[in-house]
Design a protein around this motif. Structure first.
Motif: not given
Length: 233
Positions: A40-58
């Motif tokens: 049920g957790a949302a997977l927000n592209e920008r938030q995940l990119a920030e947490e992982l230190g990558v761009s939103t492309t991968p």
């Protein structure tokens, strides 16, 4: 004033890009299968990119792969959310148990001496890795053990069916085999499966394999989801 000429840069090796994409996908998949990112957790592209230190492309590609694997779903105007939960994990384990059990049954009927010797060698390596607590090695040997039984069975169709779960199985094994007691139980069960194959006993091979997969699946559900319930309470 003229600008100094510089050498033309070579294109980035595509394998490096694939490595990053695979790393991002594996990180998200492991977090989902381990229960760290709950159903049920949302997977927000920008938030995940920030947490992982990558761009939103991968991140975008990883989310597509997760959806193809049945771990997440994307809905119009609502984004992507996790769908993997304890029930799905249990269903996947039961489905795998049925397939692996039948493969083991047929392997016991069809295995030759050369294949048995190879499986026995893998079991002995598993014994050593279990004693040393070498989890990465054990994961690889687990997959080698099951693949050898698949090959001995000659079941190409059943093998193709079970291939779809490989990504889940690899991540689940890393969680399960992180527990020392579980490593000991798993080795004993693998040894019992081999003994049944060596006796050419289809009933025993099927039962040993099915019981092993079911018990391991229940251990994964308990480790991944019961822990989260305890943390939430």
């Amino acid at each position: 004033m003229s600008t100094a000429a510089r050498a033309r840069l070579d294109p980035v090796d595509p394998s490096l890009l694939r490595g990053l994409r695979d790393h991002v996908h594996e990180a998200l998949r492991r977090a989902i299968v381990s229960g760290e990112i709950p159903s049920g957790a949302a997977l927000n592209e920008r938030q995940l990119a920030e947490e992982l230190g990558v761009s939103t492309t991968p991140i975008k590609e990883a989310l597509r792969r997760l959806e193809n694997e049945g771990l997440a779903v994307t809905e119009p105007r609502r984004g992507t959310r996790v769908t993997f939960d304890a029930r799905q994990a249990e269903e996947m384990a039961l489905a795998r148990a049925a397939l692996e059990g039948m493969i083991a049954r047929l392997a016991a009927q069809r295995v030759d001496d050369a294949a048995l010797a190879a499986i026995q060698a893998t079991v002995e390596q598993m014994r050593a890795a279990t004693a040393e607590g070498d989890v990465p090695r054990l994961i690889a040997l687990n997959e080698q053990f099951h693949d050898a039984i698949h090959d001995a069975s000659g079941c190409r169709y059943l093998h193709r069916l079970i291939e779809g779960q490989r990504v889940y199985d690899h991540t689940a094994r890393s969680i399960i085999l992180g527990d020392a007691e579980e490593r000991g139980r798993a080795f004993a069960e693998h040894a019992a499966i081999f003994e049944a194959l060596a006796r050419r006993d289809p009933d025993a091979a099927e039962t040993a394999m099915r019981d092993h997969v079911v018990r391991s699946g229940r251990h994964h559900v308990k480790a991944a989801f019961d822990r989260r319930k305890e943390q939430a309470s």
